[in-house]
Design a protein around this motif. Structure first.
Motif, PDB file in Angstrom:
ATOM      1  N   LEU A 131      14.760  31.780  10.903  1.00 33.89           N
ATOM      2  CA  LEU A 131      14.583  33.225  11.059  1.00 33.89           C
ATOM      3  C   LEU A 131      13.964  33.893   9.841  1.00 33.89           C
ATOM      4  O   LEU A 131      13.568  35.056   9.908  1.00 33.89           O
ATOM      5  CB  LEU A 131      15.937  33.882  11.370  1.00 33.89           C
ATOM      6  CG  LEU A 131      16.527  33.539  12.732  1.00 33.89           C
ATOM      7  CD1 LEU A 131      17.996  33.940  12.781  1.00 33.89           C
ATOM      8  CD2 LEU A 131      15.741  34.210  13.837  1.00 33.89           C
ATOM      9  N   GLY A 132      13.906  33.173   8.730  1.00 36.09           N
ATOM     10  CA  GLY A 132      13.362  33.776   7.508  1.00 36.09           C
ATOM     11  C   GLY A 132      14.330  34.739   6.858  1.00 36.09           C
ATOM     12  O   GLY A 132      13.928  35.703   6.213  1.00 36.09           O
ATOM     13  N   LEU A 133      15.624  34.478   7.027  1.00 34.13           N
ATOM     14  CA  LEU A 133      16.680  35.313   6.452  1.00 34.13           C
ATOM     15  C   LEU A 133      17.451  34.517   5.417  1.00 34.13           C
ATOM     16  O   LEU A 133      17.455  33.287   5.456  1.00 34.13           O
ATOM     17  CB  LEU A 133      17.681  35.735   7.536  1.00 34.13           C
ATOM     18  CG  LEU A 133      17.184  36.529   8.726  1.00 34.13           C
ATOM     19  CD1 LEU A 133      18.299  36.685   9.750  1.00 34.13           C
ATOM     20  CD2 LEU A 133      16.675  37.876   8.282  1.00 34.13           C
ATOM     21  N   LEU A 163      20.587  30.601  16.704  1.00 34.86           N
ATOM     22  CA  LEU A 163      21.837  29.925  16.348  1.00 34.86           C
ATOM     23  C   LEU A 163      22.189  28.851  17.378  1.00 34.86           C
ATOM     24  O   LEU A 163      22.568  27.732  17.020  1.00 34.86           O
ATOM     25  CB  LEU A 163      22.988  30.927  16.258  1.00 34.86           C
ATOM     26  CG  LEU A 163      23.161  31.631  14.934  1.00 34.86           C
ATOM     27  CD1 LEU A 163      24.121  32.800  15.085  1.00 34.86           C
ATOM     28  CD2 LEU A 163      23.647  30.664  13.879  1.00 34.86           C
ATOM     29  N   ALA A 164      22.052  29.191  18.643  1.00 35.89           N
ATOM     30  CA  ALA A 164      22.351  28.221  19.700  1.00 35.89           C
ATOM     31  C   ALA A 164      21.407  27.027  19.598  1.00 35.89           C
ATOM     32  O   ALA A 164      21.833  25.876  19.721  1.00 35.89           O
ATOM     33  CB  ALA A 164      22.244  28.885  21.072  1.00 35.89           C
ATOM     34  N   ARG A 165      20.149  27.283  19.362  1.00 34.92           N
ATOM     35  CA  ARG A 165      19.142  26.220  19.262  1.00 34.92           C
ATOM     36  C   ARG A 165      19.408  25.336  18.049  1.00 34.92           C
ATOM     37  O   ARG A 165      19.093  24.153  18.063  1.00 34.92           O
ATOM     38  CB  ARG A 165      17.762  26.863  19.159  1.00 34.92           C
ATOM     39  CG  ARG A 165      16.624  25.935  19.283  1.00 34.92           C
ATOM     40  CD  ARG A 165      16.293  25.770  20.766  1.00 34.92           C
ATOM     41  NE  ARG A 165      15.208  24.841  20.945  1.00 34.92           N
ATOM     42  CZ  ARG A 165      13.959  25.189  21.166  1.00 34.92           C
ATOM     43  NH1 ARG A 165      13.628  26.447  21.253  1.00 34.92           N
ATOM     44  NH2 ARG A 165      13.050  24.271  21.326  1.00 34.92           N
ATOM     45  N   CYS A 166      20.007  25.905  17.010  1.00 36.97           N
ATOM     46  CA  CYS A 166      20.346  25.149  15.797  1.00 36.97           C
ATOM     47  C   CYS A 166      21.773  24.603  15.860  1.00 36.97           C
ATOM     48  O   CYS A 166      22.343  24.232  14.833  1.00 36.97           O
ATOM     49  CB  CYS A 166      20.189  26.045  14.560  1.00 36.97           C
ATOM     50  SG  CYS A 166      18.490  26.472  14.191  1.00 36.97           S
ATOM     51  N   THR A 210      22.756  27.644   8.157  1.00 32.59           N
ATOM     52  CA  THR A 210      21.718  27.403   7.152  1.00 32.59           C
ATOM     53  C   THR A 210      20.373  27.163   7.821  1.00 32.59           C
ATOM     54  O   THR A 210      19.362  27.750   7.433  1.00 32.59           O
ATOM     55  CB  THR A 210      22.107  26.196   6.267  1.00 32.59           C
ATOM     56  OG1 THR A 210      23.375  26.480   5.664  1.00 32.59           O
ATOM     57  CG2 THR A 210      21.076  25.944   5.189  1.00 32.59           C
ATOM     58  N   ARG A 211      20.351  26.309   8.837  1.00 31.22           N
ATOM     59  CA  ARG A 211      19.093  26.041   9.546  1.00 31.22           C
ATOM     60  C   ARG A 211      18.605  27.284  10.275  1.00 31.22           C
ATOM     61  O   ARG A 211      17.417  27.599  10.260  1.00 31.22           O
ATOM     62  CB  ARG A 211      19.258  24.894  10.535  1.00 31.22           C
ATOM     63  CG  ARG A 211      19.220  23.551   9.859  1.00 31.22           C
ATOM     64  CD  ARG A 211      19.041  22.441  10.846  1.00 31.22           C
ATOM     65  NE  ARG A 211      20.036  22.508  11.914  1.00 31.22           N
ATOM     66  CZ  ARG A 211      19.989  21.824  13.030  1.00 31.22           C
ATOM     67  NH1 ARG A 211      18.997  20.995  13.255  1.00 31.22           N
ATOM     68  NH2 ARG A 211      20.930  21.932  13.927  1.00 31.22           N
ATOM     69  N   LEU A 240      13.759  22.220  14.194  1.00 30.37           N
ATOM     70  CA  LEU A 240      14.222  22.357  15.569  1.00 30.37           C
ATOM     71  C   LEU A 240      13.494  21.388  16.485  1.00 30.37           C
ATOM     72  O   LEU A 240      12.334  21.075  16.258  1.00 30.37           O
ATOM     73  CB  LEU A 240      13.945  23.780  16.086  1.00 30.37           C
ATOM     74  CG  LEU A 240      14.645  24.907  15.381  1.00 30.37           C
ATOM     75  CD1 LEU A 240      14.199  26.242  15.954  1.00 30.37           C
ATOM     76  CD2 LEU A 240      16.142  24.769  15.535  1.00 30.37           C
ATOM     77  N   PRO A 241      14.178  20.959  17.553  1.00 33.27           N
ATOM     78  CA  PRO A 241      13.475  20.138  18.530  1.00 33.27           C
ATOM     79  C   PRO A 241      12.404  20.969  19.232  1.00 33.27           C
ATOM     80  O   PRO A 241      12.498  22.186  19.314  1.00 33.27           O
ATOM     81  CB  PRO A 241      14.575  19.718  19.506  1.00 33.27           C
ATOM     82  CG  PRO A 241      15.728  20.604  19.241  1.00 33.27           C
ATOM     83  CD  PRO A 241      15.561  21.190  17.869  1.00 33.27           C
TER      84      PRO A 241
END
Length: 96
Positions: free
Chosen positions: A70-72, A56-59, A64-65, A22-23
């Motif tokens: 999230l470690g899921l 999700l929004a940040r990715c 997948t990312r 992530l940025p």
């Protein structure tokens, strides 16, 4: 801003192991003492949902990312997304 949105944004202080995924956040991550008061009164499900949606929004919707951050497992994340959609919650568009 809804308090849980603030918490979601704050909790995305990504560990260094995910720094390349992530940025860097625009603002420094708040301390737990700043986050906890925002959590009081919210359910664990609400907090988890906001964290998942913000990640999700940040990715950029990349499941997948987001799952990795999230470690899921991707399957678990997709199941959560399916439930959120069934509940009428807007989920960032899928980009995988």
């Amino acid at each position: 801003m809804f308090p849980l949105q603030a918490v979601g944004r704050a909790l995305i202080g990504v560990p260094m192991s995910h720094a390349s995924i992530l940025p860097a956040p625009e603002i420094p991550a708040p301390t737990p003492h700043e986050i906890v008061p925002l959590l009081i009164g919210a359910t664990v499900d609400e907090i988890e949902r906001e964290l998942v949606l913000q990640t999700l929004a940040r990715c950029d919707g990349n499941r997948t990312r987001a799952a990795r951050v999230l470690g899921l497992s991707v399957r678990t994340l997709r199941n959560k997304i399916r439930q959120y959609s069934a509940d009428g919650i807007d989920v960032p568009a899928h980009c995988d």
